[in-house]
Scaffold this motif. Structure first.
Motif, PDB file in Angstrom:
ATOM      1  N   ARG A   1      -1.873 -60.958 -75.875  1.00  0.00           N
ATOM      2  CA  ARG A   1      -3.026 -61.619 -75.260  1.00  0.00           C
ATOM      3  C   ARG A   1      -4.074 -62.062 -76.290  1.00  0.00           C
ATOM      4  O   ARG A   1      -4.526 -63.222 -76.229  1.00  0.00           O
ATOM      5  CB  ARG A   1      -3.659 -60.710 -74.210  1.00  0.00           C
TER       6      ARG A   1
ATOM      7  N   GLU B   1      -5.297 -65.934 -76.592  1.00  0.00           N
ATOM      8  CA  GLU B   1      -6.692 -66.280 -76.291  1.00  0.00           C
ATOM      9  C   GLU B   1      -7.344 -66.972 -77.478  1.00  0.00           C
ATOM     10  O   GLU B   1      -8.176 -67.879 -77.302  1.00  0.00           O
ATOM     11  CB  GLU B   1      -7.469 -65.023 -75.902  1.00  0.00           C
TER      12      GLU B   1
ATOM     13  N   ALA C   1      -8.156 -65.776 -71.149  1.00  0.00           N
ATOM     14  CA  ALA C   1      -7.021 -65.630 -70.241  1.00  0.00           C
ATOM     15  C   ALA C   1      -7.485 -65.170 -68.870  1.00  0.00           C
ATOM     16  O   ALA C   1      -8.495 -64.470 -68.734  1.00  0.00           O
ATOM     17  CB  ALA C   1      -6.022 -64.623 -70.805  1.00  0.00           C
TER      18      ALA C   1
ATOM     19  N   ALA D   1       0.605 -62.169 -72.723  1.00  0.00           N
ATOM     20  CA  ALA D   1       0.089 -63.356 -72.047  1.00  0.00           C
ATOM     21  C   ALA D   1       1.101 -64.488 -72.151  1.00  0.00           C
ATOM     22  O   ALA D   1       1.946 -64.516 -73.047  1.00  0.00           O
ATOM     23  CB  ALA D   1      -1.243 -63.785 -72.651  1.00  0.00           C
TER      24      ALA D   1
ATOM     25  N   VAL E   1      -3.935 -69.833 -69.421  1.00  0.00           N
ATOM     26  CA  VAL E   1      -3.413 -68.604 -70.031  1.00  0.00           C
ATOM     27  C   VAL E   1      -3.494 -67.490 -69.003  1.00  0.00           C
ATOM     28  O   VAL E   1      -4.564 -67.221 -68.446  1.00  0.00           O
ATOM     29  CB  VAL E   1      -4.197 -68.223 -71.299  1.00  0.00           C
TER      30      VAL E   1
ATOM     31  N   ALA F   1      -2.687 -63.447 -68.452  1.00  0.00           N
ATOM     32  CA  ALA F   1      -2.435 -62.191 -69.158  1.00  0.00           C
ATOM     33  C   ALA F   1      -2.114 -61.089 -68.160  1.00  0.00           C
ATOM     34  O   ALA F   1      -2.549 -61.131 -67.009  1.00  0.00           O
ATOM     35  CB  ALA F   1      -3.638 -61.797 -70.006  1.00  0.00           C
TER      36      ALA F   1
END
Length: 402
Positions: free
Chosen positions: A38, A42, A48, A24, A5, A7
Motif C-alpha cells: 500500500r 499510494e 488509497a 493495494a 487505488v 487497499a
C-alpha cells in the motif's frame, strides 16, 4: 479516468503468489495498473481507499450445467450414476420451462464471484443468461449417441443449432464436445476431443471401468436399452481414462476422475488435459471423491466445478473447495484456492490472476473486522462454508475472441 487505488489487509494476486499484507491494487476502470504494498502504490498514485476485506481475483467454475438449474432438488442421489441418470432423464421430460431458473442461477454465479465458466449444454439456451451477466468462458455443446447413426444425426443437429445461435459475444466461445464413453460413439468422441477445445465426463463412476474393459455392468445395460444391438457392444479399453486419454490434449477438460488407478493418473498427466473436480456432486451421486492428494502428487493440472444444481446445492466454487478442505485437511488452502483460478482451462486466461494490463475481475471478501493468520484458509472456511456474497471491485473485460 483517474487511477483508483484500493487497499486491504490482504491482497491475493493468484496461484502461487504469497498473500500481500497491507497490499493495494491500482485500477484504471476494470483494468489492473499495478499491485504491491500500500505505501508504495499510494506514493505513485495517491491516497488509497481502504477496505476491511480480502481482495482477490474473480473465480472460475470450470464445470456446470446451467440449463439443468430448474431441476434443483428433484433428483435423488446416493445410488450411483446410472440410477441418477435415469432419474434425471425422467425429471427433465416432466419439468417445466428452464429459462427463469437459468437466470436465477446465472445471478448466483455473480454473487459467488464467478467471472468465467465451462458450461456444458445440450440446447445452447444458457448462452443468453451468461452473456447478460458478463460471464466469460466456453459453452461445451454436447453430442450424444452411441451408435454411428445416432451420433451423426446428433452432430448435424448440433451444427444447425450453432448456426441458428450465431456468434457468441466476446469472451464466450462454443465448442462441440462428447458427453462420455458410455454415451457418445467412440470415433465421434475421439474426433471431438482431438479437435478441441472439448470437455468429457470420465471416470465419474466405477461402473465405467467395467463398461470399457468388459462391456458389462449397468452402463452396458443403459447403452443396450438406448438401441445398440447386443452383439455390437465390445470392450474398448482397460478403463474410461484409457479410452479417452489418447485423444486428450492441453485444451481438454476431463471432468470428475473419481475412479482412477496409477496407470490412469499417468495417462492423465501425459495427456496435458485439465481434470475438473466436482466434489459435492460426486458425494451426492456416488458417495465418493476424487483422490485430490494423488492427483496433485501426480502433477495433473486441476480445476474445480460445481456440476449442476440437480446434483449440487449451489454454483459456488468456494463451497466446492470447502468440501475438499474438509475431506483433505493436509492440502494447503492456497493450493486448493488455485483450483478456482484456472481461467485458461475454460478459454478465459486473464481470469484468476491480478496481472497489470488485464481486467480479470476483482473481488472483495469482507472480513468483518477479523484478521486471520491465513487468508486463504479463512476464505474457504468462512466464505466457502457460508457462501457469503462478494463485492465486485472490477469486472472481467475479455478481448474479442476469434
Amino acid at each position: 479516468m483517474p487511477v483508483r487505488v484500493v487497499a486491504a489487509p490482504f491482497v491475493l494476486a493468484g496461484p502461487g503468489a504469497p498473500a500481500l499484507r497491507d497490499g493495494a491494487v491500482a485500477l484504471d476502470g476494470d483494468r489492473v495498473v499495478a499491485l504491491g504494498p500500500r505505501p508504495a502504490l499510494e506514493e505513485r498514485f495517491g491516497q488509497a481507499e481502504r477496505l476491511d476485506a480480502v481482495v482477490l481475483p474473480a473465480l472460475v467454475n470450470a464445470h456446470l450445467h446451467l440449463e439443468l438449474s430448474h431441476l434443483a432438488g428433484r433428483i435423488p442421489g446416493g445410488s450411483g450414476l446410472v440410477p441418477w441418470i435415469r432419474s434425471l432423464v425422467a425429471a427433465r421430460r416432466a419439468a417445466g420451462p428452464a429459462a427463469e431458473a437459468m437466470e436465477r442461477a446465472a445471478a448466483s454465479l455473480e454473487r459467488a464471484g464467478v467471472a468465467a465458466v465451462g458450461d456444458v449444454t445440450n440446447t445452447l439456451d444458457s448462452l443468453p443468461p451468461l452473456a447478460r451477466r458478463g460471464i466469460a468462458g466456453t459453452l461445451f455443446h454436447e453430442v450424444f449417441g452411441f451408435t454411428a447413426g445416432r451420433a451423426a444425426e446428433a452432430m448435424r443437429a448440433a451444427a444447425e443449432a450453432r448456426e441458428r445461435t450465431g456468434s457468441p459475444p466476446p469472451g464466450l466461445a462454443i465448442a462441440p464436445s462428447p458427453h462420455a464413453v458410455y454415451s457418445t460413439h467412440p470415433p465421434t468422441l475421439a474426433r471431438l476431443l482431438q479437435a478441441g477445445p472439448a470437455s468429457v465426463h470420465v471416470a465419474e463412476d466405477p461402473g465405467e471401468r467395467d463398461f470399457c474393459s468388459r462391456a458389462q455392468g449397468p452402463f452396458a445395460e443403459l447403452v443396450l436399452q438406448l438401441g445398440l444391438a447386443p452383439g455390437e457392444l465390445k470392450p474398448m479399453a482397460r478403463s474410461a481414462v484409457a479410452a479417452v486419454a489418447p485423444h486428450l490434449g492441453a485444451r481438454s477438460l476431463a471432468v470428475h476422475a473419481v475412479d482412477v488407478d496409477e496407470e490412469d493418473l499417468a495417462e492423465l498427466r501425459g495427456s496435458g488435459a485439465t481434470v475438473v473436480l466436482c466434489p459435492r456432486s460426486n458425494l451426492a451421486i456416488g458417495g465418493r471423491l476424487a483422490d485430490l492428494p494423488r492427483l496433485l502428487g501426480a502433477g495433473v493440472p486441476l480445476a474445480v466445478g460445481t456440476d449442476s444444481l440437480a446434483s449440487a446445492p449451489s454454483l459456488s466454487p468456494l463451497a466446492e473447495l470447502a468440501a475438499l478442505r474438509r475431506a483433505f485437511p493436509a492440502v494447503e488452502p492456497a493450493r486448493l484456492l488455485a483450483l478456482a483460478w484456472n481461467g485458461a482451462a475454460v478459454g478465459a486466461p486473464a481470469v484468476g490472476r491480478l496481472s497489470p494490463g488485464a481486467a480479470p475481475g476483482i473481488l472483495a471478501a469482507p472480513l468483518g473486522g477479523e484478521r486471520p493468520a491465513d487468508p486463504c484458509a479463512w476464505l474457504l472456511d468462512v466464505h466457502g462454508a457460508g457462501e457469503r456474497p462478494f463485492a465486485w471491485l472490477g469486472r472481467h473485460r475479455p478481448e474479442a475472441r476469434a
